[in-house]
Scaffold this motif. Structure first.
Motif, PDB file in Angstrom:
ATOM      1  N   GLU A  73      -5.654   2.085  -2.045  1.00  0.00           N
ATOM      2  CA  GLU A  73      -4.418   2.244  -1.012  1.00  0.00           C
ATOM      3  C   GLU A  73      -3.961   0.784  -0.497  1.00  0.00           C
ATOM      4  O   GLU A  73      -2.806   0.801  -0.547  1.00  0.00           O
ATOM      5  CB  GLU A  73      -5.188   2.716   0.149  1.00  0.00           C
ATOM      6  N   ALA A  76      -1.380  -0.011  -3.217  1.00  0.00           N
ATOM      7  CA  ALA A  76       0.092   0.791  -3.013  1.00  0.00           C
ATOM      8  C   ALA A  76       0.847   0.285  -1.928  1.00  0.00           C
ATOM      9  O   ALA A  76       1.994   0.323  -2.052  1.00  0.00           O
ATOM     10  CB  ALA A  76      -0.512   2.394  -2.677  1.00  0.00           C
ATOM     11  N   LYS A  77       0.266   0.014  -0.805  1.00  0.00           N
ATOM     12  CA  LYS A  77       0.651  -0.690   0.500  1.00  0.00           C
ATOM     13  C   LYS A  77       1.536  -2.068   0.053  1.00  0.00           C
ATOM     14  O   LYS A  77       2.675  -2.187   0.204  1.00  0.00           O
ATOM     15  CB  LYS A  77      -0.055  -0.657   1.563  1.00  0.00           C
ATOM     16  N   CYS A  78       0.796  -2.801  -0.779  1.00  0.00           N
ATOM     17  CA  CYS A  78       1.174  -4.108  -0.957  1.00  0.00           C
ATOM     18  C   CYS A  78       2.498  -4.003  -2.025  1.00  0.00           C
ATOM     19  O   CYS A  78       3.386  -4.591  -2.036  1.00  0.00           O
ATOM     20  CB  CYS A  78       0.302  -4.956  -1.499  1.00  0.00           C
ATOM     21  N   SER A  79       2.326  -2.912  -2.852  1.00  0.00           N
ATOM     22  CA  SER A  79       3.437  -2.820  -4.036  1.00  0.00           C
ATOM     23  C   SER A  79       4.589  -2.467  -3.326  1.00  0.00           C
ATOM     24  O   SER A  79       5.646  -2.587  -3.504  1.00  0.00           O
ATOM     25  CB  SER A  79       2.906  -1.683  -5.112  1.00  0.00           C
ATOM     26  N   ALA A  80       4.689  -1.468  -2.327  1.00  0.00           N
ATOM     27  CA  ALA A  80       5.735  -0.773  -1.872  1.00  0.00           C
ATOM     28  C   ALA A  80       6.391  -2.171  -0.828  1.00  0.00           C
ATOM     29  O   ALA A  80       7.641  -2.198  -0.625  1.00  0.00           O
ATOM     30  CB  ALA A  80       5.238   0.244  -0.653  1.00  0.00           C
ATOM     31  N   ALA A  81       5.413  -2.963  -0.267  1.00  0.00           N
ATOM     32  CA  ALA A  81       6.062  -4.060   0.634  1.00  0.00           C
ATOM     33  C   ALA A  81       6.855  -5.127  -0.342  1.00  0.00           C
ATOM     34  O   ALA A  81       7.730  -5.672   0.090  1.00  0.00           O
ATOM     35  CB  ALA A  81       5.122  -4.685   1.227  1.00  0.00           C
ATOM     36  N   ASN A  82       6.276  -5.300  -1.491  1.00  0.00           N
ATOM     37  CA  ASN A  82       6.915  -6.134  -2.387  1.00  0.00           C
ATOM     38  C   ASN A  82       7.966  -5.450  -3.434  1.00  0.00           C
ATOM     39  O   ASN A  82       8.247  -6.218  -4.436  1.00  0.00           O
ATOM     40  CB  ASN A  82       5.871  -7.026  -3.367  1.00  0.00           C
ATOM     41  N   LYS A  83       8.367  -4.284  -3.247  1.00  0.00           N
ATOM     42  CA  LYS A  83       9.526  -3.654  -3.868  1.00  0.00           C
ATOM     43  C   LYS A  83      10.741  -4.459  -4.087  1.00  0.00           C
ATOM     44  O   LYS A  83      11.048  -4.774  -2.979  1.00  0.00           O
ATOM     45  CB  LYS A  83       9.615  -2.374  -3.357  1.00  0.00           C
ATOM     46  N   TYR A  90       7.170 -11.640  -6.970  1.00  0.00           N
ATOM     47  CA  TYR A  90       6.190 -10.608  -6.861  1.00  0.00           C
ATOM     48  C   TYR A  90       4.814 -10.756  -6.936  1.00  0.00           C
ATOM     49  O   TYR A  90       3.974 -10.208  -6.208  1.00  0.00           O
ATOM     50  CB  TYR A  90       6.625  -9.536  -7.954  1.00  0.00           C
TER      51      TYR A  90
END
Length: 141
Positions: A73, A76-83, A90
């Protein structure tokens, strides 16, 4: 033809022509053998298709039934924040996010000055030439 009786009897004696005819007669499967081969190949293909279909269905259902772990989880949150970031930006953003740190501000002093001057010009409702002169003097000083 001379080879016909030899083929029926299963005897391959004689000249080259008889041997060739006998060889080709043996290499072709009979109707019964051909039908059996077709059935076996069809069954093997059907079994392979069922196996692949079942494994794909099993993989889909097993992936959906498991809840995400806290680490997944967080990823996923960090990946969305660094999109939108690429490369080292990145990686450093993901590293900081996963450690629970705030991402470092990448705004340069010039960019910050531009934001401040722009906000002040918006407060004064300046437009056109007045805005240009104000921004120029604000950014110089």
């Amino acid at each position: 033809m001379i080879a016909a009786p030899a083929e029926r009897a299963g005897v391959c004696r004689g000249g080259k022509a008889v041997a060739r005819a006998c060889k080709t007669a043996r290499s072709r499967p009979s109707y019964r053998e051909d039908t059996m081969l077709f059935r076996h190949r069809t069954l093997i293909a059907a079994a392979a298709a069922l196996t692949l279909g079942a494994s794909a269905t099993l993989a889909q259902t097993s992936g959906q039934s498991k809840p995400l772990t806290p680490q997944q989880e967080r990823m996923a949150k960090c990946s969305a924040a660094n999109k939108g970031k690429t490369g080292d930006a990145y990686k450093s953003g993901m590293s900081a996010c996963l450690k629970g740190e705030e991402a470092a501000s990448t705004v340069t002093p010039q960019q910050q000055k531009m934001k401040d001057c722009n906000a002040e010009a918006n407060k004064k409702a300046l437009k056109g030439d007045q805005r240009k002169t104000f921004m120029s003097t604000c950014l110089k000083g």
